[in-house]
Scaffold this active site. Structure first.
Site, PDB file in Angstrom:
ATOM      1  N   PRO A 140     -73.803  17.019   2.487  1.00  0.00           N
ATOM      2  CA  PRO A 140     -74.799  16.058   2.962  1.00  0.00           C
ATOM      3  C   PRO A 140     -75.615  15.444   1.818  1.00  0.00           C
ATOM      4  O   PRO A 140     -75.948  14.269   1.851  1.00  0.00           O
ATOM      5  CB  PRO A 140     -75.679  16.901   3.881  1.00  0.00           C
ATOM      6  CG  PRO A 140     -74.787  18.020   4.355  1.00  0.00           C
ATOM      7  CD  PRO A 140     -73.804  18.267   3.254  1.00  0.00           C
TER       8      PRO A 140
ATOM      9  N   THR B 248     -67.005   6.377  -5.001  1.00  0.00           N
ATOM     10  CA  THR B 248     -67.286   4.979  -4.641  1.00  0.00           C
ATOM     11  C   THR B 248     -66.909   4.055  -5.802  1.00  0.00           C
ATOM     12  O   THR B 248     -66.671   4.528  -6.928  1.00  0.00           O
ATOM     13  CB  THR B 248     -68.796   4.801  -4.376  1.00  0.00           C
ATOM     14  OG1 THR B 248     -69.493   5.164  -5.583  1.00  0.00           O
ATOM     15  CG2 THR B 248     -69.293   5.658  -3.217  1.00  0.00           C
TER      16      THR B 248
ATOM     17  N   GLU C  41     -63.191   9.478  -2.501  1.00  0.00           N
ATOM     18  CA  GLU C  41     -62.721   9.910  -3.828  1.00  0.00           C
ATOM     19  C   GLU C  41     -63.438   9.157  -4.942  1.00  0.00           C
ATOM     20  O   GLU C  41     -62.845   8.773  -5.955  1.00  0.00           O
ATOM     21  CB  GLU C  41     -61.193   9.823  -3.903  1.00  0.00           C
ATOM     22  CG  GLU C  41     -60.600  10.762  -2.861  1.00  0.00           C
ATOM     23  CD  GLU C  41     -59.170  11.149  -3.058  1.00  0.00           C
ATOM     24  OE1 GLU C  41     -58.687  11.101  -4.195  1.00  0.00           O
ATOM     25  OE2 GLU C  41     -58.540  11.514  -2.052  1.00  0.00           O
TER      26      GLU C  41
ATOM     27  N   GLN D 116     -59.147 -14.123   8.399  1.00  0.00           N
ATOM     28  CA  GLN D 116     -59.544 -15.540   8.435  1.00  0.00           C
ATOM     29  C   GLN D 116     -58.328 -16.432   8.708  1.00  0.00           C
ATOM     30  O   GLN D 116     -58.397 -17.363   9.507  1.00  0.00           O
ATOM     31  CB  GLN D 116     -60.204 -15.898   7.091  1.00  0.00           C
ATOM     32  CG  GLN D 116     -60.936 -17.225   7.090  1.00  0.00           C
ATOM     33  CD  GLN D 116     -62.180 -17.202   7.977  1.00  0.00           C
ATOM     34  OE1 GLN D 116     -62.714 -16.137   8.280  1.00  0.00           O
ATOM     35  NE2 GLN D 116     -62.618 -18.371   8.406  1.00  0.00           N
TER      36      GLN D 116
ATOM     37  N   ARG E 116     -47.704 -20.313  12.806  1.00  0.00           N
ATOM     38  CA  ARG E 116     -48.810 -20.941  13.527  1.00  0.00           C
ATOM     39  C   ARG E 116     -48.948 -22.414  13.110  1.00  0.00           C
ATOM     40  O   ARG E 116     -48.972 -22.720  11.915  1.00  0.00           O
ATOM     41  CB  ARG E 116     -50.104 -20.191  13.191  1.00  0.00           C
ATOM     42  CG  ARG E 116     -51.353 -20.811  13.719  1.00  0.00           C
ATOM     43  CD  ARG E 116     -51.553 -20.497  15.175  1.00  0.00           C
ATOM     44  NE  ARG E 116     -52.825 -20.998  15.654  1.00  0.00           N
ATOM     45  CZ  ARG E 116     -53.239 -20.840  16.898  1.00  0.00           C
ATOM     46  NH1 ARG E 116     -52.499 -20.192  17.774  1.00  0.00           N
ATOM     47  NH2 ARG E 116     -54.392 -21.329  17.272  1.00  0.00           N
TER      48      ARG E 116
ATOM     49  N   GLY F 180     -57.423 -16.558  12.200  1.00  0.00           N
ATOM     50  CA  GLY F 180     -58.409 -17.157  13.106  1.00  0.00           C
ATOM     51  C   GLY F 180     -58.776 -16.181  14.217  1.00  0.00           C
ATOM     52  O   GLY F 180     -58.915 -14.979  13.983  1.00  0.00           O
TER      53      GLY F 180
ATOM     54  N   THR G  24     -61.647  15.090   5.052  1.00  0.00           N
ATOM     55  CA  THR G  24     -60.370  14.605   5.589  1.00  0.00           C
ATOM     56  C   THR G  24     -59.495  15.820   5.942  1.00  0.00           C
ATOM     57  O   THR G  24     -59.446  16.784   5.175  1.00  0.00           O
ATOM     58  CB  THR G  24     -59.646  13.747   4.523  1.00  0.00           C
ATOM     59  OG1 THR G  24     -60.520  12.701   4.140  1.00  0.00           O
ATOM     60  CG2 THR G  24     -58.344  13.173   5.060  1.00  0.00           C
TER      61      THR G  24
ATOM     62  N   GLY H 265     -72.558  13.794  -2.513  1.00  0.00           N
ATOM     63  CA  GLY H 265     -71.318  13.036  -2.357  1.00  0.00           C
ATOM     64  C   GLY H 265     -70.910  12.540  -3.732  1.00  0.00           C
ATOM     65  O   GLY H 265     -69.997  13.071  -4.365  1.00  0.00           O
TER      66      GLY H 265
ATOM     67  N   ARG I 232     -57.484   9.577  -7.330  1.00  0.00           N
ATOM     68  CA  ARG I 232     -57.875   8.154  -7.345  1.00  0.00           C
ATOM     69  C   ARG I 232     -56.664   7.235  -7.504  1.00  0.00           C
ATOM     70  O   ARG I 232     -56.670   6.117  -7.001  1.00  0.00           O
ATOM     71  CB  ARG I 232     -58.912   7.932  -8.455  1.00  0.00           C
ATOM     72  CG  ARG I 232     -60.241   8.514  -8.043  1.00  0.00           C
ATOM     73  CD  ARG I 232     -61.266   8.646  -9.134  1.00  0.00           C
ATOM     74  NE  ARG I 232     -62.427   9.356  -8.588  1.00  0.00           N
ATOM     75  CZ  ARG I 232     -63.346   9.973  -9.312  1.00  0.00           C
ATOM     76  NH1 ARG I 232     -63.287   9.951 -10.616  1.00  0.00           N
ATOM     77  NH2 ARG I 232     -64.358  10.588  -8.719  1.00  0.00           N
TER      78      ARG I 232
HETATM   79  N1  CAA Z   1     -61.772  15.733 -16.287  1.00  0.00           N
HETATM   80  C1  CAA Z   1     -62.204  16.896 -16.849  1.00  0.00           C
HETATM   81  N2  CAA Z   1     -63.507  17.178 -17.004  1.00  0.00           N
HETATM   82  C2  CAA Z   1     -64.387  16.264 -16.559  1.00  0.00           C
HETATM   83  C3  CAA Z   1     -64.007  15.042 -15.977  1.00  0.00           C
HETATM   84  C4  CAA Z   1     -62.625  14.790 -15.837  1.00  0.00           C
HETATM   85  N3  CAA Z   1     -62.149  13.692 -15.276  1.00  0.00           N
HETATM   86  N4  CAA Z   1     -65.119  14.346 -15.646  1.00  0.00           N
HETATM   87  C5  CAA Z   1     -66.176  15.105 -16.024  1.00  0.00           C
HETATM   88  N5  CAA Z   1     -65.719  16.258 -16.569  1.00  0.00           N
HETATM   89  C6  CAA Z   1     -66.500  17.362 -17.138  1.00  0.00           C
HETATM   90  C7  CAA Z   1     -67.315  16.887 -18.350  1.00  0.00           C
HETATM   91  O1  CAA Z   1     -66.558  16.951 -19.542  1.00  0.00           O
HETATM   92  C8  CAA Z   1     -68.454  17.869 -18.357  1.00  0.00           C
HETATM   93  O2  CAA Z   1     -68.040  19.099 -18.898  1.00  0.00           O
HETATM   94  P1  CAA Z   1     -68.649  19.688 -20.297  1.00  0.00           P
HETATM   95  O3  CAA Z   1     -70.130  19.840 -20.057  1.00  0.00           O
HETATM   96  O4  CAA Z   1     -67.938  20.970 -20.505  1.00  0.00           O
HETATM   97  O5  CAA Z   1     -68.366  18.653 -21.322  1.00  0.00           O
HETATM   98  C9  CAA Z   1     -68.667  18.134 -16.887  1.00  0.00           C
HETATM   99  O6  CAA Z   1     -67.464  17.799 -16.213  1.00  0.00           O
HETATM  100  C10 CAA Z   1     -69.808  17.326 -16.307  1.00  0.00           C
HETATM  101  O7  CAA Z   1     -69.494  15.976 -16.534  1.00  0.00           O
HETATM  102  P2  CAA Z   1     -70.586  14.820 -16.450  1.00  0.00           P
HETATM  103  O8  CAA Z   1     -71.786  15.179 -17.262  1.00  0.00           O
HETATM  104  O9  CAA Z   1     -69.883  13.547 -16.759  1.00  0.00           O
HETATM  105  O10 CAA Z   1     -71.005  14.918 -14.903  1.00  0.00           O
HETATM  106  P3  CAA Z   1     -71.902  13.963 -14.054  1.00  0.00           P
HETATM  107  O11 CAA Z   1     -72.807  14.792 -13.229  1.00  0.00           O
HETATM  108  O12 CAA Z   1     -72.508  12.899 -14.898  1.00  0.00           O
HETATM  109  O13 CAA Z   1     -70.848  13.347 -12.998  1.00  0.00           O
HETATM  110  C11 CAA Z   1     -69.253  11.845 -12.095  1.00  0.00           C
HETATM  111  C12 CAA Z   1     -69.764  12.629 -13.330  1.00  0.00           C
HETATM  112  C13 CAA Z   1     -68.082  11.049 -12.618  1.00  0.00           C
HETATM  113  C14 CAA Z   1     -70.285  10.895 -11.544  1.00  0.00           C
HETATM  114  C15 CAA Z   1     -68.794  12.859 -11.014  1.00  0.00           C
HETATM  115  O14 CAA Z   1     -69.889  13.528 -10.444  1.00  0.00           O
HETATM  116  C16 CAA Z   1     -67.998  12.235  -9.905  1.00  0.00           C
HETATM  117  O15 CAA Z   1     -66.810  11.949 -10.071  1.00  0.00           O
HETATM  118  N6  CAA Z   1     -68.604  12.026  -8.704  1.00  0.00           N
HETATM  119  C17 CAA Z   1     -67.905  11.535  -7.542  1.00  0.00           C
HETATM  120  C18 CAA Z   1     -67.314  12.644  -6.755  1.00  0.00           C
HETATM  121  C19 CAA Z   1     -66.301  12.174  -5.765  1.00  0.00           C
HETATM  122  O16 CAA Z   1     -65.331  11.512  -6.111  1.00  0.00           O
HETATM  123  N7  CAA Z   1     -66.475  12.568  -4.503  1.00  0.00           N
HETATM  124  C20 CAA Z   1     -65.510  12.264  -3.508  1.00  0.00           C
HETATM  125  C21 CAA Z   1     -65.294  13.452  -2.624  1.00  0.00           C
HETATM  126  S1  CAA Z   1     -63.672  13.966  -2.370  1.00  0.00           S
HETATM  127  C22 CAA Z   1     -62.987  12.972  -1.190  1.00  0.00           C
HETATM  128  O17 CAA Z   1     -63.419  11.895  -0.918  1.00  0.00           O
HETATM  129  C23 CAA Z   1     -61.735  13.542  -0.628  1.00  0.00           C
HETATM  130  C24 CAA Z   1     -61.330  13.049   0.707  1.00  0.00           C
HETATM  131  O18 CAA Z   1     -61.551  13.710   1.709  1.00  0.00           O
HETATM  132  C25 CAA Z   1     -60.515  11.807   0.805  1.00  0.00           C
END
Ligand code: CAA
Length: 380
Positions: free
Chosen positions: A128, A365, A363, A336, A268, A339, A158, A131, A243
């Protein structure tokens, strides 16, 4: 980069296209209307190998490359994005995550059933209040020696009601922030694990989305994935590949809407000719086609990067950002062009327009993709 499809790629794409046309198209409008999960079709997808395409053959998977997977995702999404999200979560998030990071015992016990479609998986990260801000997990898993005690709520999951196995991300040590997060395999039916009501959604209404509650659920130690504290990286790596799958889904929605609009514009008539002969419509089709082709290149590049074992965080985020915008733009234009007919269910495009929106949300935004992209391009 070589985007030339092999004979095997073409075979897989055609098999997915036939399956979508023959098995998913009949009843797709009704399933959307009734929010009915395509249970029979998902079972068939498992039998045909579409639910564990990239997983290792020794654990029941197809051992296919990412290009094959995106081709199949695109074809299935042209017809039914509710079915393709089931496929996407099971393949990219659940099977790939386990295949890459789980122990041999976990793979034997869980992946073998998930990759063959005998069982279905769900990926539980969102909460909640967490996300986009995925490090702020409120769900806790407290170490009790031989097991963890899991408490919390997950949202918008999902396959939430239909899955058998759930990959659950939870905080085990708040002090350590993201390094105190772990991922666990949780089975449906374990004491204290409750499935909340089904969400009433705008689009992908045939997919099964629920909140989940965990009240003192005992998770055996051996169900933690990877080393202690690996859960956040596990989620990020898994989502990076996820993604690419959602980008392919968006591409499929766009292509499906475009193909319907093109066909309609040739049938059409208005003002004495088929409407495609009016520049107002022809130019729309030109824009749609161009956007789709650009999205296709980005999706293939991301899939190719993954198959070449190159970093795909950037290319996957760009593919998802662009393909999901394309899905939205193209589906709106397809309505569109249709129509008044575009606004009613039997022409399919209104559903594709509603389905398109979720690709800009789940996955990560579009704004999250821009964070990933901008961090990557600005780091050097
Ligand atoms: N691969 C490996 N490690 C990664 C990484 C990646 N792609 N991205 C970040 N990390 C690691 C970083 O290296 C860091 O580790 P260290 O401290 O050891 O260096 C750690 O993770 C933290 O990284 P950030 O400081 O970059 O983290 P952040 O808090 O700034 O967040 C973000 C980064 C990209 C915004 C992330 O929070 C994010 O992707 N958020 C979105 C989450 C999401 O996609 N949610 C969707 C839910 S799932 C879903 O939708 C499934 C469904 O049912 C269809």
């Amino acid at each position: 980069m070589d985007f030339k499809l092999t004979e095997e790629h073409i075979m897989i794409r055609d098999a997915a296209r036939d399956f979508a046309k023959n098995e998913l198209l009949p009843g797709v409008i009704e399933r959307d209307e009734k929010q009915e999960f395509p249970a029979k079709q998902v079972k068939m997808m498992g039998e045909l190998g579409f639910l564990g395409m990239m997983a290792s053959p020794e654990y029941g998977g197809g051992g296919m490359d990412t290009v094959s997977y995106v081709l199949a995702m695109e074809e299935i999404s042209k017809i039914d994005a509710s079915a393709s999200v089931v496929m996407s979560v099971n393949n990219s998030l659940v099977c790939w995550g386990l295949d890459t990071y789980a122990s041999p015992e976990q793979k034997e016990k869980y992946l073998t059933k998930l990759a063959t479609g005998e069982k279905l998986g769900a990926f539980c990260l969102s909460e909640p209040e967490a996300g986009s801000d995925a490090t702020s997990q409120k769900t806790t898993a407290i170490d009790k020696g031989d097991h963890y005690l899991l408490n919390g709520t997950k949202n918008w999951i999902t396959n939430g009601g239909t899955a058998d196995y759930y990959l659950v991300i939870a905080q085990t040590d708040r002090e350590k922030k993201h390094k105190g997060i772990n991922a666990f395999i949780v089975e449906k039916g374990w004491e204290g694990f409750e499935i909340g009501p089904k969400e009433q959604k705008l689009g992908i209404r045939g997919s099964d989305t629920h909140s989940l509650n965990f009240n003192d659920v005992k998770v055996p130690k051996e169900n933690r994935i990877g080393e202690d504290g690996f859960g956040f990286k596990f989620a990020m790596k898994t989502l990076s590949g996820g993604r690419i799958g959602i980008a392919a889904q968006a591409l499929g929605i766009a292509s499906g809407a475009y193909e319907l609009a093109k066909k309609y514009s040739k049938e059409r008539k208005a003002f004495g000719t088929e409407i495609c002969n009016h520049q107002a419509i022809a130019f729309k089709l030109a824009d749609m086609h161009t956007q789709i082709e650009a999205a296709q290149h980005l999706v293939m590049k991301a899939a190719w990067d993954k198959d070449q074992h190159q970093n795909y965080d950037l290319s996957g985020a760009m593919a998802k950002l662009h393909a999901s915008k394309t899905a939205m733009d193209v589906a709106i234009e397809a309505v569109q062009i249709h129509g008044g007919n575009g606004y009613v269910k039997e022409y399919h495009v209104e559903r594709l327009m509603r389905d398109a929106k979720i690709t800009q949300i789940y996955e990560g935004t579009s704004e999250i993709q821009k964070i990933v992209i901008s961090r990557s391009i600005l780091k050097d």
